[in-house]
Design an enzyme around this catalytic site. Structure first.
Site, PDB file in Angstrom:
ATOM      1  N   HIS A  80       6.139   5.322   3.095  1.00 59.68           N
ATOM      2  CA  HIS A  80       5.821   5.960   1.923  1.00 59.68           C
ATOM      3  C   HIS A  80       6.767   6.679   1.145  1.00 59.68           C
ATOM      4  CE1 HIS A  80       1.380   6.328   2.413  1.00 59.68           C
ATOM      5  NE2 HIS A  80       1.501   6.365   3.575  1.00 59.68           N
TER       6      HIS A  80
ATOM      7  N   ASP B 200       2.744   3.570  -1.918  1.00 55.68           N
ATOM      8  CA  ASP B 200       1.726   4.838  -1.844  1.00 55.68           C
ATOM      9  C   ASP B 200       0.565   4.113  -0.879  1.00 55.68           C
ATOM     10  OD1 ASP B 200      -0.455   3.506  -3.870  1.00 55.68           O
ATOM     11  OD2 ASP B 200       1.370   2.903  -4.570  1.00 55.68           O
TER      12      ASP B 200
END
Length: 166
Positions: free
Chosen positions: A136, A140
């Site tokens: 991340h 996303d």
């Protein structure tokens, strides 16, 4: 190619500002269990290979891995990893991304489980858990979820997947 952030690698951890590299080639790493331990060679430039060419390369890599004859070029340059740990018996794998790759996917074993059909009748279905883990720092969760949904569709409808390949 539909999800370019999937094919990326995070830069040096101490870089300021942080960065990632997006690759043009899809070099898919595959985990192979060998007598000497797990090795993770990769299939170079998958997007430009036919299904037959990919299959031949998997066979070659597996054979070389089992014989301990992989070359450094076989191991370097992977951009995403797939692990079929389910063949060993794992039902619900927990993969960990490595080497700065943005995504790793691992498949569990195939299980025959009851599921409802369109008429709300129970019927046996082959079910496999595929666990995707993303970095991340540059990928996303929504992008990874969309990629996972597309992958699921291609696994359930391989004809659709073949239409997107060389």
């Amino acid at each position: 190619q539909e999800f370019p952030r999937i094919n990326t690698k995070f830069g040096k951890p101490d870089a300021n500002p942080p960065y990632y590299t997006q690759y043009g080639s899809h070099n898919i790493s595959i985990a192979i269990d060998t007598p000497g331990g797990l090795v993770v060679p990769n299939i170079k430039d998958c997007a430009n290979l036919s299904v037959i060419e990919i299959q031949r390369e998997i066979v070659r890599l597996a054979k070389d891995a089992q014989a301990g004859k992989l070359k450094m070029a076989d191991i370097q340059g992977g951009t995403i990893t797939l692990s079929n740990i389910g063949v060993i018996g794992t039902k619900d794998p927990s993969p960990v991304p490595f080497g700065g790759q943005s995504v790793i996917g691992a498949t569990g074993r195939t299980m025959k489980l009851p599921r409802y059909n369109e008429k709300m009748e129970l019927e046996p279905r082959d079910i496999m858990i595929i666990r995707w883990v993303g970095d991340h720092r540059h990928l996303d969760g929504a992008t990874l979820a969309r990629f996972s949904n597309a992958f699921k569709k291609y696994m359930e409808e391989p004809g659709q997947w073949l239409l997107t390949m060389k």
